[in-house]
Structures are given as C-alpha cells and as structure tokens.
Design an enzyme around this catalytic site. Sequence first.
Site, PDB file in Angstrom:
ATOM      1  N   ASN A   9      10.313  81.832 -22.328  1.00  0.00           N
ATOM      2  CA  ASN A   9      11.156  82.225 -21.186  1.00  0.00           C
ATOM      3  C   ASN A   9      11.649  80.943 -20.520  1.00  0.00           C
ATOM      4  OD1 ASN A   9      12.267  83.184 -18.836  1.00  0.00           O
ATOM      5  ND2 ASN A   9      10.319  83.876 -17.937  1.00  0.00           N
ATOM      6  N   LYS A  11      13.713  80.609 -18.115  1.00  0.00           N
ATOM      7  CA  LYS A  11      14.016  80.760 -16.683  1.00  0.00           C
ATOM      8  C   LYS A  11      15.358  80.085 -16.348  1.00  0.00           C
ATOM      9  CE  LYS A  11       9.112  80.977 -15.915  1.00  0.00           C
ATOM     10  NZ  LYS A  11       8.022  80.986 -14.980  1.00  0.00           N
ATOM     11  N   HIS A  96       9.552  90.721 -14.947  1.00  0.00           N
ATOM     12  CA  HIS A  96       8.851  89.438 -14.757  1.00  0.00           C
ATOM     13  C   HIS A  96       8.453  89.307 -13.286  1.00  0.00           C
ATOM     14  CE1 HIS A  96       8.086  85.160 -14.491  1.00  0.00           C
ATOM     15  NE2 HIS A  96       7.902  85.184 -15.800  1.00  0.00           N
ATOM     16  N   GLU A  98       8.631  86.995 -11.274  1.00  0.00           N
ATOM     17  CA  GLU A  98       9.619  86.333 -10.409  1.00  0.00           C
ATOM     18  C   GLU A  98      10.737  87.296 -10.014  1.00  0.00           C
ATOM     19  OE1 GLU A  98      10.155  82.971 -12.992  1.00  0.00           O
ATOM     20  OE2 GLU A  98       8.125  82.329 -12.509  1.00  0.00           O
ATOM     21  N   GLU A 168       0.771  89.051 -17.517  1.00  0.00           N
ATOM     22  CA  GLU A 168       0.953  87.736 -16.910  1.00  0.00           C
ATOM     23  C   GLU A 168       0.353  87.747 -15.506  1.00  0.00           C
ATOM     24  OE1 GLU A 168       4.441  85.553 -18.884  1.00  0.00           O
ATOM     25  OE2 GLU A 168       5.254  86.678 -17.221  1.00  0.00           O
ATOM     26  N   GLY A 174       3.130  79.296 -14.019  1.00  0.00           N
ATOM     27  CA  GLY A 174       3.693  78.038 -13.534  1.00  0.00           C
ATOM     28  C   GLY A 174       2.754  77.252 -12.640  1.00  0.00           C
ATOM     29  N   SER A 214       0.750  79.812 -17.996  1.00  0.00           N
ATOM     30  CA  SER A 214       0.323  78.438 -18.300  1.00  0.00           C
ATOM     31  C   SER A 214      -0.292  78.290 -19.687  1.00  0.00           C
ATOM     32  CB  SER A 214      -0.623  77.930 -17.200  1.00  0.00           C
ATOM     33  OG  SER A 214       0.047  77.913 -15.946  1.00  0.00           O
TER      34      SER A 214
HETATM   35  C1  PEP Z   1       6.339  82.914 -17.485  1.00  0.00           C
HETATM   36  O1  PEP Z   1       7.154  82.635 -16.643  1.00  0.00           O
HETATM   37  O2  PEP Z   1       6.470  83.974 -18.110  1.00  0.00           O
HETATM   38  C2  PEP Z   1       5.242  81.996 -17.734  1.00  0.00           C
HETATM   39  C3  PEP Z   1       4.212  82.411 -18.395  1.00  0.00           C
HETATM   40  O3  PEP Z   1       5.388  80.713 -17.227  1.00  0.00           O
HETATM   41  P1  PEP Z   1       4.384  79.461 -17.466  1.00  0.00           P
HETATM   42  O4  PEP Z   1       4.040  79.447 -18.942  1.00  0.00           O
HETATM   43  O5  PEP Z   1       5.147  78.274 -17.042  1.00  0.00           O
HETATM   44  O6  PEP Z   1       3.172  79.733 -16.644  1.00  0.00           O
END
Ligand code: PEP
Length: 252
Positions: A9, A11, A96, A98, A168, A174, A214
């Site tokens: 992703n 973003k 997601h 966000e 997630e 992040g 992460s």
């Molecule tokens: C995400 O945004 O789906 C995600 C898992 O981000 P990150 O790997 O940076 O934590």
Amino acid sequence: MRRKIVAGNWKMNKNVIDAQQLMAELKDYKNNTTTNCEVWIAPPSIYLMMAKDLYENDEVGVFSQDMSEHESGAYTGEISAGMLESIEATGSIIGHSERRQYHGETDSHCNKKVKLALEHGLIPIYCNGETLEQRKSGQHLDVVKNQTEVALFTLSAEEIKKVVIAYEPVWAIGTGETATPEQAQEIHAHIRQLIAGKYGQEVADEVSILYGGSVKPDNAVEIFSQPDIDGGLIGGAALNKNDFAKIIEAFN
Ligand code: PEP
C-alpha cells in the site's frame, strides 16, 4: 489452497518519476524471480493506468487504495468500481484505518464497497483491526468480530471466498510497533473461526487473511509462518524495492 499474498500500500507517496521507477523495478524483479506468493501493489489512483499498462502480463496485481460505495454520479474526488473494472484493475483496498480515521468510513460503508467491488469482478482487500485503547481494555476480539460481521456477513459463501481480509491493528500501522506473531495469529484464527461459524469450515479455509502493521524484512518470516497468516499488507516497506522483495522472499 489459500492464496499467499504480499500487497504493498503506497498510500500518498511518490511523484510520477519515482512511481514509474519502483513499478519498473518490481516488474524486473517479478520477471527474473520465482516468487511463492502473489505480488500486488496499491499505488495512488493517479498512477493506476500506468501500472496496468506496465504489467501487461498481470505479473503484479494492481489495486486502488479505496473506491466509492456509489456506482457513479456527483461524488467529487471519488473513483468507482466500474472505473476500476474498466481499466482491468485487480481490486481495491477497502476500509483501511486511515480511511476510517480521516474520512469517517464505517463498516456499513465497507459493506457497500465490498459488495460493489465483487459485482464488478474486483478483489476487495477488506481491512479491520482494533485501536490501542481497545486492545488495552481487552476489547480487541469483540471489535474485530463486529467489524467482520458488519462488513462481510451479508455476503454469500461464494462471495466471501473472493474477499481478502487484512487484519491491521491500528496501533501497529506506521508506528514501527508490530503485533507479536502470537497476537496476530490469535486474531487471524479468531476471524477464521467467525467465518467458519457463519459459512462452514471449508469456506473459512479458503479465505486469505493478511497481516498488516509494520511488517519489515526482519520480521516477515516469523509473522508469515503462523498457520492462519496468509501474507501481508505492507505500507512503509513497500516503498523500497529491496525491502519489499525481502518481504516477498519470506515465503521462500
Ligand atoms: C498499512 O498502511 O496498511 C500498513 C500496514 O502500513 P505500515 O506497514 O507502514 O505499518
């Protein structure tokens, strides 16, 4: 056999030159490497056509990061499932955290989007996961149960088999903080049990459930080796070809 998937992703990152370069590096990598999982990317929507043109043999799946819950019309700034279908996109990320946090998206919205995506032949990657407060207060299993039921349990058995779920935990996205493999496995098994309870074990055993939060080259092997984890949705580490490739190679 459940699909094994590593999805990136991107973003809201990369200008057109940088996006083109990373896409080309991934094409080259895919064409010169045997991978044991599918490789998908979700670049910003302005670059989707470019990705589709580049991956003419579908060596990399192309996803949008979101899509509208509406078919078409006066929804400024949105992209529709029909538009994604018309460029032969593979699917769309839906729900997601966000989108939930900054755009007020709820599981009822996600339910509409997931259905619409399926109607248009797209693979929905439906994201769920608890916040830090919810985990600290021991609500994580209930939160994920509710999210999964509201967003997905109006689907038929045939439909839910086509959905990819991405667990997630919001506190791990992040932040550099990762759920332990055991914490992630607990929730993945929980989601699979919920699906089995509603649709039967055979259906539950066909649904791919990715972990996101992460994931990095140094923790991917341990996370992906859990029995109910079928791959990852990767944010930060998907922005660099070498890191992303090392995560893909966690399946080797
Ligand atoms: C995400 O945004 O789906 C995600 C898992 O981000 P990150 O790997 O940076 O934590």
